[in-house]
Design an enzyme around this catalytic site. Structure first.
Site, PDB file in Angstrom:
ATOM      1  N   ASP A 257       0.566  -1.178   0.123  1.00 16.14           N
ATOM      2  CA  ASP A 257       0.189   0.085   0.045  1.00 16.14           C
ATOM      3  C   ASP A 257       0.864   1.320  -0.024  1.00 16.14           C
ATOM      4  OD1 ASP A 257       1.074  -0.079   2.573  1.00 16.14           O
ATOM      5  OD2 ASP A 257      -0.891   0.025   3.576  1.00 16.14           O
TER       6      ASP A 257
ATOM      7  N   ASP B 205      -7.794  -7.541   1.239  1.00 15.69           N
ATOM      8  CA  ASP B 205      -6.877  -7.748   2.312  1.00 15.69           C
ATOM      9  C   ASP B 205      -7.133  -7.368   3.526  1.00 15.69           C
ATOM     10  OD1 ASP B 205      -5.134  -5.336   3.405  1.00 15.69           O
ATOM     11  OD2 ASP B 205      -6.211  -4.807   1.675  1.00 15.69           O
TER      12      ASP B 205
ATOM     13  N   CYS C  55     -13.288 -28.508   8.589  1.00 16.53           N
ATOM     14  CA  CYS C  55     -11.917 -27.514   7.925  1.00 16.53           C
ATOM     15  C   CYS C  55     -10.888 -28.459   7.845  1.00 16.53           C
ATOM     16  CB  CYS C  55     -11.300 -26.508   8.990  1.00 16.53           C
ATOM     17  SG  CYS C  55      -9.886 -25.578   8.464  1.00 16.53           S
TER      18      CYS C  55
ATOM     19  N   CYS D  33      -7.667 -27.472   7.500  1.00 16.51           N
ATOM     20  CA  CYS D  33      -6.182 -26.647   7.855  1.00 16.51           C
ATOM     21  C   CYS D  33      -5.387 -27.917   9.007  1.00 16.51           C
ATOM     22  CB  CYS D  33      -6.457 -25.602   8.251  1.00 16.51           C
ATOM     23  SG  CYS D  33      -6.979 -25.272  10.045  1.00 16.51           S
TER      24      CYS D  33
ATOM     25  N   CYS E 269      -6.642 -27.711  12.485  1.00 11.66           N
ATOM     26  CA  CYS E 269      -8.090 -28.673  12.755  1.00 11.66           C
ATOM     27  C   CYS E 269      -7.552 -30.032  12.458  1.00 11.66           C
ATOM     28  CB  CYS E 269      -9.064 -28.091  11.689  1.00 11.66           C
ATOM     29  SG  CYS E 269      -9.690 -26.489  12.496  1.00 11.66           S
TER      30      CYS E 269
ATOM     31  N   HIS F  82      -5.504 -21.292  11.151  1.00 12.90           N
ATOM     32  CA  HIS F  82      -6.846 -21.716  10.847  1.00 12.90           C
ATOM     33  C   HIS F  82      -7.500 -20.580  10.196  1.00 12.90           C
ATOM     34  CE1 HIS F  82     -10.960 -22.915  11.413  1.00 12.90           C
ATOM     35  NE2 HIS F  82     -11.149 -22.042  12.040  1.00 12.90           N
TER      36      HIS F  82
END
Length: 371
Positions: free
Chosen positions: A93, A265, A303, A305, A308, A334
């Site tokens: 940015d 974002d 999930c 991930c 998890c 996660h």
């Protein structure tokens, strides 16, 4: 415009779009969520973990990297990709939002902004030319025009800020020299329809590589945010990516995609993780809650991930109680996966021409429960 960047629109469902943004460091499938690595690091998560999560774009912050370690040092180290060991696309940015957030220790004029460092109190000045110079040294794939983010409900301030943002955008276009960077323009104007339309039409007419909507999620209501998108997005070119800056809750992603946004974002997933809050596709979970003390289940049974697949709610709550750093890492993994998973599900739904019903179902079930 840079010849090294292009946007390919693959499918449309209503206003929602699925596409690919081609960059020198790889393709970005859109819609996409970009994890925020403010100081050239996504907090508590390694680049290898980000790659495993499926992230394709990471954001870093011009203001913070300018103050520490300095753009010259980053350039000396080979630019951000080499410095932070992230080989995929990076967005920086312009520093405009950070200057806005320094109310009380900054002064803005027609030429730029003078501000006091939050680190050591030293005085600094950012102009459009300096912002572009810093971003060119940092070497991100996508860089942003220097803009002024105004309080959303102050009409007089927004009129002045929009004049400055427009003038500064022209100076940014004139200053940029690197062809391997894409420069995005930013639409401002607070919650005021006429100002937003004026800004969108002007920004869309300029040779930017992409268009961003700034000045949202800074105090306005969700209804006002949606109204701004409804006015602005139809005025933006179909052949360029659209970026909604600093927005990243699950319902905001779905509402943005529904209106034609491609890139998002936000610091939210890692910030929530540091405050013991886990994100799911139906709401947030307070992982410090005593109800999890003996719970053998993962944060989210749906999930996939790393967190998890390997750890229980009981273990994560223990880490939080013991003030172990691993708790932030596991919840961050996660939370980031949850948002990346959500945009993948949205993309699949657009490709299969069922996104409108997907969005309606998702939004009807999402309600921020506190457990």
């Amino acid at each position: 415009m840079s010849s090294q960047f292009s946007y390919t629109r693959i499918a449309v469902d209503g206003s929602a779009r699925a596409g690919i943004y081609h960059t020198p460091h790889g393709d970005i499938p859109t819609p996409i969520f970009a994890p925020v690595g403010t100081q050239a690091t996504v907090k508590s998560v390694t680049p290898a973990q980000l790659h495993e999560l499926g992230a394709s774009l990471v954001l870093s912050n011009t203001y913070h990297l300018y103050l520490r370690p300095g753009a010259d040092l980053v350039a000396e180290m080979g630019g951000l990709h080499s410095f932070m060991q992230w080989p995929n696309p990076i967005l920086t940015d312009s520093g405009g939002f950070q200057v806005f957030s320094l109310a009380g220790i900054r002064k803005i004029d027609a030429d730029g902004a003078t501000f006091k460092s939050h680190i050591d109190g030293s005085m600094h000045r950012l102009t459009p030319e300096k912002s572009i110079d810093i971003q060119q040294k940092l070497g991100a794939d996508i860089i942003m025009a220097f803009d002024e983010c105004a309080p959303p409900h102050d009409r007089a301030y927004n009129e002045q800020a929009l004049e400055r943002t427009t003038a500064w955008a022209q100076r940014c276009l004139q200053t940029k020299t690197r062809d391997d960077q894409a420069l995005f323009g930013i639409v401002q104007g607070g919650v005021f329809d006429d100002l937003r339309i004026k800004s969108a039409e002007w920004t869309a007419s300029q040779p930017f590589d992409g268009l961003a909507i700034g000045g949202l999620s800074v105090g306005e209501s969700k209804t006002e945010m949606h109204a701004v998108m409804d006015k602005v997005v139809p005025l933006l070119p179909q052949d360029k990516p659209r970026y909604l800056m600093g927005v990243g809750s699950p319902e905001d992603l779905v509402n943005g995609i529904l209106r034609g946004i491609d890139i998002f974002d936000c610091v939210l997933p890692t910030r929530l993780a540091r405050h013991q809050s886990a994100m799911t596709l139906t709401g947030r979970i307070n992982m410090l809650n005593a109800i999890h003390t003996h719970d053998p289940n993962p944060i989210d049974e749906t999930c996939s991930c790393y967190t998890c697949q390997h750890f229980s709610r009981a273990y994560i709550r223990h880490l939080i109680s013991a003030r172990e750093m691993l708790s932030s890492t596991l919840i961050s993994i996660h939370n980031l996966y949850t948002l990346l998973r959500l945009v993948r599900l949205c993309r699949e739904a657009i490709l299969e021409q069922r996104f409108t019903s997907f969005a309606q179902d998702f939004l009807s079930q999402y309600n921020h429960p506190v457990k």
